[in-house]
Design a protein around this motif. Structure first.
Motif, PDB file in Angstrom:
ATOM      1  N   ARG A 153       0.846  -1.187   0.000  1.00 14.87           N
ATOM      2  CA  ARG A 153       0.000   0.000   0.000  1.00 14.87           C
ATOM      3  C   ARG A 153       0.881   1.236   0.000  1.00 14.87           C
ATOM      4  O   ARG A 153       1.767   1.378   0.839  1.00 14.87           O
ATOM      5  CB  ARG A 153      -0.892   0.016   1.231  1.00 14.87           C
ATOM      6  N   TRP A 154       0.639   2.120  -0.970  1.00 13.99           N
ATOM      7  CA  TRP A 154       1.331   3.401  -1.028  1.00 13.99           C
ATOM      8  C   TRP A 154       0.312   4.482  -0.711  1.00 13.99           C
ATOM      9  O   TRP A 154      -0.847   4.407  -1.096  1.00 13.99           O
ATOM     10  CB  TRP A 154       1.902   3.649  -2.419  1.00 13.99           C
ATOM     11  N   THR A 155       0.773   5.514  -0.024  1.00 14.18           N
ATOM     12  CA  THR A 155      -0.102   6.623   0.339  1.00 14.18           C
ATOM     13  C   THR A 155       0.368   7.882  -0.383  1.00 14.18           C
ATOM     14  O   THR A 155       1.556   8.210  -0.349  1.00 14.18           O
ATOM     15  CB  THR A 155      -0.060   6.860   1.860  1.00 14.18           C
ATOM     16  N   GLY A 203       6.096   3.382   2.355  1.00 13.38           N
ATOM     17  CA  GLY A 203       6.311   2.574   3.542  1.00 13.38           C
ATOM     18  C   GLY A 203       7.791   2.381   3.816  1.00 13.38           C
ATOM     19  O   GLY A 203       8.212   2.303   4.956  1.00 13.38           O
ATOM     20  N   ASP A 204       8.599   2.305   2.749  1.00 11.51           N
ATOM     21  CA  ASP A 204      10.050   2.181   2.883  1.00 11.51           C
ATOM     22  C   ASP A 204      10.753   3.516   2.687  1.00 11.51           C
ATOM     23  O   ASP A 204      11.816   3.754   3.225  1.00 11.51           O
ATOM     24  CB  ASP A 204      10.602   1.190   1.850  1.00 11.51           C
ATOM     25  N   THR A 205      10.152   4.370   1.877  1.00 11.41           N
ATOM     26  CA  THR A 205      10.734   5.679   1.567  1.00 11.41           C
ATOM     27  C   THR A 205       9.603   6.639   1.211  1.00 11.41           C
ATOM     28  O   THR A 205       8.478   6.221   0.980  1.00 11.41           O
ATOM     29  CB  THR A 205      11.750   5.564   0.414  1.00 11.41           C
ATOM     30  N   ALA A 206       9.924   7.906   1.160  1.00  7.96           N
ATOM     31  CA  ALA A 206       8.936   8.918   0.792  1.00  7.96           C
ATOM     32  C   ALA A 206       9.530   9.817  -0.285  1.00  7.96           C
ATOM     33  O   ALA A 206      10.681  10.241  -0.185  1.00  7.96           O
ATOM     34  CB  ALA A 206       8.521   9.739   1.999  1.00  7.96           C
TER      35      ALA A 206
END
Length: 51
Positions: free
Chosen positions: A13-15, A36-39
């Motif tokens: 899931r990406w936001t 979730g791992d990076t922005a």
């Protein structure tokens, strides 16, 4: 008879967050994609459109 051994699907899931700001006649946008791992983050502006 053939047996199929499928690999289970992986779901992530990406936001995406978009913040819009009005400053005078200019529209500003701040966008953040969080994996979730990076922005990933960006900012931009848009001048007013002619009538």
């Amino acid at each position: 008879m053939t047996t199929c051994t499928a690999t289970p699907l992986r779901t992530k899931r990406w936001t995406l967050r978009l913040d819009f700001f009005e400053e005078g006649d200019t529209t500003k946008v701040h966008a953040v994609l969080d994996t979730g791992d990076t922005a990933l983050e960006t900012r931009t502006t848009s001048p007013p459109q002619p009538p």
